[in-house]
Design an enzyme around this catalytic site. Structure first.
Site, PDB file in Angstrom:
ATOM      1  N   PRO A 109       0.815  -1.232   0.000  1.00 31.82           N
ATOM      2  CA  PRO A 109       0.000   0.000   0.000  1.00 31.82           C
ATOM      3  C   PRO A 109       0.844   1.277   0.000  1.00 31.82           C
ATOM      4  O   PRO A 109       0.484   2.252  -0.638  1.00 31.82           O
ATOM      5  CB  PRO A 109      -0.821  -0.130   1.285  1.00 31.82           C
ATOM      6  CG  PRO A 109      -0.931  -1.605   1.525  1.00 31.82           C
ATOM      7  CD  PRO A 109       0.354  -2.201   1.023  1.00 31.82           C
TER       8      PRO A 109
ATOM      9  N   GLN B  50      -9.686  11.363 -45.897  1.00 28.41           N
ATOM     10  CA  GLN B  50      -8.299  11.507 -45.442  1.00 28.41           C
ATOM     11  C   GLN B  50      -8.184  11.550 -43.910  1.00 28.41           C
ATOM     12  O   GLN B  50      -7.222  11.030 -43.325  1.00 28.41           O
ATOM     13  CB  GLN B  50      -7.711  12.796 -46.029  1.00 28.41           C
ATOM     14  CG  GLN B  50      -6.204  12.847 -45.935  1.00 28.41           C
ATOM     15  CD  GLN B  50      -5.645  14.125 -46.514  1.00 28.41           C
ATOM     16  OE1 GLN B  50      -6.108  15.229 -46.208  1.00 28.41           O
ATOM     17  NE2 GLN B  50      -4.657  13.995 -47.364  1.00 28.41           N
TER      18      GLN B  50
ATOM     19  N   ILE C 285      -1.771  -7.341  -6.472  1.00 26.55           N
ATOM     20  CA  ILE C 285      -0.950  -8.450  -6.949  1.00 26.55           C
ATOM     21  C   ILE C 285      -1.700  -9.269  -8.003  1.00 26.55           C
ATOM     22  O   ILE C 285      -2.712  -9.919  -7.704  1.00 26.55           O
ATOM     23  CB  ILE C 285      -0.496  -9.349  -5.775  1.00 26.55           C
ATOM     24  CG1 ILE C 285       0.229  -8.511  -4.709  1.00 26.55           C
ATOM     25  CG2 ILE C 285       0.389 -10.493  -6.290  1.00 26.55           C
ATOM     26  CD1 ILE C 285       1.433  -7.695  -5.190  1.00 26.55           C
TER      27      ILE C 285
ATOM     28  N   ALA D 232       4.140   1.345  -0.947  1.00 25.09           N
ATOM     29  CA  ALA D 232       5.334   1.173  -1.793  1.00 25.09           C
ATOM     30  C   ALA D 232       4.924   0.669  -3.179  1.00 25.09           C
ATOM     31  O   ALA D 232       4.832  -0.531  -3.423  1.00 25.09           O
ATOM     32  CB  ALA D 232       6.302   0.190  -1.129  1.00 25.09           C
TER      33      ALA D 232
ATOM     34  N   THR E 233       5.133   2.646 -13.851  1.00 28.79           N
ATOM     35  CA  THR E 233       4.370   3.632 -14.635  1.00 28.79           C
ATOM     36  C   THR E 233       5.254   4.210 -15.750  1.00 28.79           C
ATOM     37  O   THR E 233       6.487   4.058 -15.729  1.00 28.79           O
ATOM     38  CB  THR E 233       3.932   4.801 -13.728  1.00 28.79           C
ATOM     39  OG1 THR E 233       5.131   5.392 -13.181  1.00 28.79           O
ATOM     40  CG2 THR E 233       3.034   4.331 -12.593  1.00 28.79           C
TER      41      THR E 233
ATOM     42  N   GLU F 152       3.921  -2.779 -13.667  1.00 31.29           N
ATOM     43  CA  GLU F 152       5.344  -3.057 -13.928  1.00 31.29           C
ATOM     44  C   GLU F 152       6.129  -1.767 -14.178  1.00 31.29           C
ATOM     45  O   GLU F 152       7.034  -1.705 -14.996  1.00 31.29           O
ATOM     46  CB  GLU F 152       5.507  -4.094 -15.038  1.00 31.29           C
ATOM     47  CG  GLU F 152       4.828  -5.398 -14.618  1.00 31.29           C
ATOM     48  CD  GLU F 152       5.395  -6.667 -15.180  1.00 31.29           C
ATOM     49  OE1 GLU F 152       6.499  -6.630 -15.728  1.00 31.29           O
ATOM     50  OE2 GLU F 152       4.722  -7.700 -15.045  1.00 31.29           O
TER      51      GLU F 152
HETATM   52  N1  CAA Z   1      17.634  -2.763 -13.864  1.00 28.38           N
HETATM   53  C1  CAA Z   1      18.702  -3.153 -13.137  1.00 28.38           C
HETATM   54  N2  CAA Z   1      19.050  -2.535 -12.009  1.00 28.38           N
HETATM   55  C2  CAA Z   1      18.306  -1.496 -11.594  1.00 28.38           C
HETATM   56  C3  CAA Z   1      17.181  -1.035 -12.294  1.00 28.38           C
HETATM   57  C4  CAA Z   1      16.862  -1.715 -13.497  1.00 28.38           C
HETATM   58  N3  CAA Z   1      15.807  -1.364 -14.221  1.00 28.38           N
HETATM   59  N4  CAA Z   1      16.633   0.019 -11.648  1.00 28.38           N
HETATM   60  C5  CAA Z   1      17.396   0.207 -10.571  1.00 28.38           C
HETATM   61  N5  CAA Z   1      18.384  -0.692 -10.548  1.00 28.38           N
HETATM   62  C6  CAA Z   1      19.463  -0.824  -9.528  1.00 28.38           C
HETATM   63  C7  CAA Z   1      20.307   0.433  -9.483  1.00 28.38           C
HETATM   64  O1  CAA Z   1      21.359   0.362 -10.418  1.00 28.38           O
HETATM   65  C8  CAA Z   1      20.824   0.398  -8.069  1.00 28.38           C
HETATM   66  O2  CAA Z   1      21.913  -0.489  -7.994  1.00 28.38           O
HETATM   67  P1  CAA Z   1      23.176  -0.193  -7.038  1.00 28.38           P
HETATM   68  O3  CAA Z   1      22.649  -0.326  -5.651  1.00 28.38           O
HETATM   69  O4  CAA Z   1      24.148  -1.256  -7.405  1.00 28.38           O
HETATM   70  O5  CAA Z   1      23.624   1.192  -7.369  1.00 28.38           O
HETATM   71  C9  CAA Z   1      19.654  -0.218  -7.289  1.00 28.38           C
HETATM   72  O6  CAA Z   1      18.875  -0.946  -8.251  1.00 28.38           O
HETATM   73  C10 CAA Z   1      18.782   0.815  -6.641  1.00 28.38           C
HETATM   74  O7  CAA Z   1      18.362   1.686  -7.663  1.00 28.38           O
HETATM   75  P2  CAA Z   1      18.063   3.193  -7.392  1.00 28.38           P
HETATM   76  O8  CAA Z   1      19.117   3.800  -6.517  1.00 28.38           O
HETATM   77  O9  CAA Z   1      17.783   3.856  -8.708  1.00 28.38           O
HETATM   78  O10 CAA Z   1      16.729   3.042  -6.510  1.00 28.38           O
HETATM   79  P3  CAA Z   1      15.528   4.020  -6.342  1.00 28.38           P
HETATM   80  O11 CAA Z   1      14.832   3.554  -5.139  1.00 28.38           O
HETATM   81  O12 CAA Z   1      15.957   5.452  -6.437  1.00 28.38           O
HETATM   82  O13 CAA Z   1      14.624   3.817  -7.655  1.00 28.38           O
HETATM   83  C11 CAA Z   1      13.173   2.572  -9.135  1.00 28.38           C
HETATM   84  C12 CAA Z   1      14.336   2.575  -8.153  1.00 28.38           C
HETATM   85  C13 CAA Z   1      13.761   2.498 -10.530  1.00 28.38           C
HETATM   86  C14 CAA Z   1      12.267   3.788  -9.032  1.00 28.38           C
HETATM   87  C15 CAA Z   1      12.406   1.297  -8.745  1.00 28.38           C
HETATM   88  O14 CAA Z   1      11.885   1.407  -7.432  1.00 28.38           O
HETATM   89  C16 CAA Z   1      11.309   0.924  -9.689  1.00 28.38           C
HETATM   90  O15 CAA Z   1      11.542   0.355 -10.746  1.00 28.38           O
HETATM   91  N6  CAA Z   1      10.047   1.247  -9.319  1.00 28.38           N
HETATM   92  C17 CAA Z   1       8.896   0.741 -10.036  1.00 28.38           C
HETATM   93  C18 CAA Z   1       8.402  -0.504  -9.383  1.00 28.38           C
HETATM   94  C19 CAA Z   1       7.616  -1.355 -10.315  1.00 28.38           C
HETATM   95  O16 CAA Z   1       7.888  -1.457 -11.497  1.00 28.38           O
HETATM   96  N7  CAA Z   1       6.638  -2.059  -9.742  1.00 28.38           N
HETATM   97  C20 CAA Z   1       5.893  -2.994 -10.495  1.00 28.38           C
HETATM   98  C21 CAA Z   1       5.248  -3.974  -9.570  1.00 28.38           C
HETATM   99  S1  CAA Z   1       5.171  -5.575 -10.205  1.00 28.38           S
HETATM  100  C22 CAA Z   1       3.896  -5.587 -11.291  1.00 28.38           C
HETATM  101  O17 CAA Z   1       3.293  -4.597 -11.638  1.00 28.38           O
HETATM  102  C23 CAA Z   1       3.605  -6.938 -11.822  1.00 28.38           C
HETATM  103  C24 CAA Z   1       2.201  -7.182 -12.114  1.00 28.38           C
HETATM  104  O18 CAA Z   1       1.538  -7.815 -11.292  1.00 28.38           O
HETATM  105  C25 CAA Z   1       1.589  -6.820 -13.409  1.00 28.38           C
END
Ligand code: CAA
Length: 387
Positions: A128, A280, A157, A130, A366, A364
């Site tokens: 909720p 068109q 989920i 995160a 936004t 996955e």
């Molecule tokens: N690929 C690989 N590594 C990544 C990455 C990526 N896309 N994004 C971040 N990382 C790594 C960074 O390189 C960093 O590594 P180090 O510690 O070695 O430096 C580490 O992860 C932390 O990254 P950040 O410092 O950038 O972390 P942050 O907290 O500032 O931001 C974020 C991270 C990119 C915003 C991440 O939180 C994110 O992707 N958020 C979106 C979450 C998401 O997609 N949720 C989907 C839920 S699942 C779902 O929807 C499935 C479903 O049921 C349909």
């Protein structure tokens, strides 16, 4: 550079196209209306080898690669987006277990996912508080002898209530810097303390389930840890890169289905004494839509190709997801516009395509998060290598 698909990729695309046309498309409106989970289509897709497309045969997968996977998800989505998202997430769950699970976990769970014995798999990261800020999860897992004890709540989920197995992220080290104290666990359906909550009533993709999950003193064997303690956040990021290729492929399928329908409609619908396809204004909507979808597909296939080559593809996967999902949203709107007032009614499928397309810009990650990943990569923030 060779843009041709291999014979196997062509064959898979044709097979899934035919299946989708015959088995998914005719029932999609029913599933949308009732919100019923598509058990039967999913089981048939598993029989066709589509639940473990990047999993080796010794664990029951078809191991055909990410390009074939992308093509298959696009074809499934042309027929039924709810079935496509369930398939995409289930493949992602199989991949995370294959990449990071112990030999025992792989042998135990992967055959059940790939064969369809489990109707689906769930990727339980979001909470909720995160969503986009996934590293701020609060669910905890505390080691107790040979077990970890999980407490907390997950939300939104996909397939939560039907998944035979969920991969669950939890904090194992509260003192660690943000993102460094998170671990990932495999949790089987039916484990005491693993409680399924409400299924959200959604605008689109209504036949996929979207649940709250609760963990109350839920004991999970220590062998169900994926990777090492503290690796969890990185594991989620790496898997989401692959997942984003799946969602981008799905968005493409919805977009193509919508504009294919609207184009056929425009050829037969007459106004001012002639088919509206002669005008068109309509032609440009059709031309723009196919151009944008084909451009999106090139981005998606590039990301899929890079993943198959085992080279970094995070930026490319985010570009593909951003462009394909936003394009699908735009194209499905145009399809409604081409059908005029009829496009707004449930007599025609284009309003459903639009409702189904919207969430592809949300789950996955936004569109805003995709831009963040792309910008950080361009501006020099390392985004991890493939593994
Ligand atoms: N690929 C690989 N590594 C990544 C990455 C990526 N896309 N994004 C971040 N990382 C790594 C960074 O390189 C960093 O590594 P180090 O510690 O070695 O430096 C580490 O992860 C932390 O990254 P950040 O410092 O950038 O972390 P942050 O907290 O500032 O931001 C974020 C991270 C990119 C915003 C991440 O939180 C994110 O992707 N958020 C979106 C979450 C998401 O997609 N949720 C989907 C839920 S699942 C779902 O929807 C499935 C479903 O049921 C349909």
């Amino acid at each position: 550079m060779d843009f041709r698909l291999t014979e196997e990729q062509e064959m898979i695309r044709e097979m899934v196209r035919e299946f989708s046309e015959k088995e998914l498309k005719p029932k999609a409106a029913y599933y949308d209306e009732t919100g019923e989970f598509p058990f039967e289509p999913l089981r048939k897709l598993a029989e066709l080898g589509l639940m473990g497309m990047n999993i080796p045969p010794e664990y029951g997968g078809s191991n055909v690669g990410t390009v074939a996977y992308s093509l298959a998800i696009t074809e499934i989505a042309k027929g039924c987006a709810s079935t496509a998202v369930t398939t995409s997430v289930t493949n992602m769950v199989a991949e995370v277990i294959y990449e990071f699970g112990t030999e025992e976990a792989k042998s135990k769970y992967l055959p059940k996912i790939c064969s369809g014995e489990y109707p689906a798999g769930a990727f339980a990261l979001t909470e909720p508080h995160a969503g986009s800020d996934a590293a701020s999860i609060r669910t905890t897992a505390v080691r107790d002898g040979d077990y970890y004890v999980i407490n907390g709540q997950k939300t939104l989920i996909t397939s939560g209530e039907h998944a035979g197995v969920a991969v669950v992220w939890a904090v194992t080290d509260k003192e660690a810097p943000k993102g460094k104290g998170i671990s990932a666990f495999i949790v089987e359906k039916g484990t005491p303390g693993f409680i399924v909550g409400k299924n959200e009533k959604k605008m689109g993709q209504r036949a996929s389930s979207t649940n709250d999950l609760f963990f109350e003193e839920c004991r999970v064997p220590k062998e169900n840890l994926l990777g090492k303690e503290g690796d969890g956040f990185k594991i989620s990021m790496v898997e989401l890169n692959g997942g984003r290729i799946g969602i981008a492929s799905l968005a493409l399928g919805i977009g193509y289905a919508a504009i294919d329908y609207a184009t056929e409609y425009a050829k037969t619908r007459e106004q001012f004494g002639q088919p509206i396809a002669n005008f068109q204004a309509i032609q440009w909507m059709i031309a723009d839509s196919y151009t944008e979808l084909d451009a999106a597909q090139l981005l998606v296939l590039r990301a899929a190709f890079l993943k198959d080559q085992k080279v970094p593809f995070a930026k490319e996967a985010s570009m593909a997801k951003l462009f394909a999902s936003e394009t699908a949203k735009r194209v499905t709107m145009r399809a409604i516009q081409i059908l005029g007032g009829y496009g707004y009614t449930k007599e025609y499928p284009v309003e459903r395509y639009h409702r189904d397309a919207i969430v592809t810009t949300l789950y996955e990650g936004t569109s805003e998060i995709q831009r963040l990943v792309i910008a950080r990569s361009i501006l020099g923030k390392r985004l991890g290598t493939y593994r």
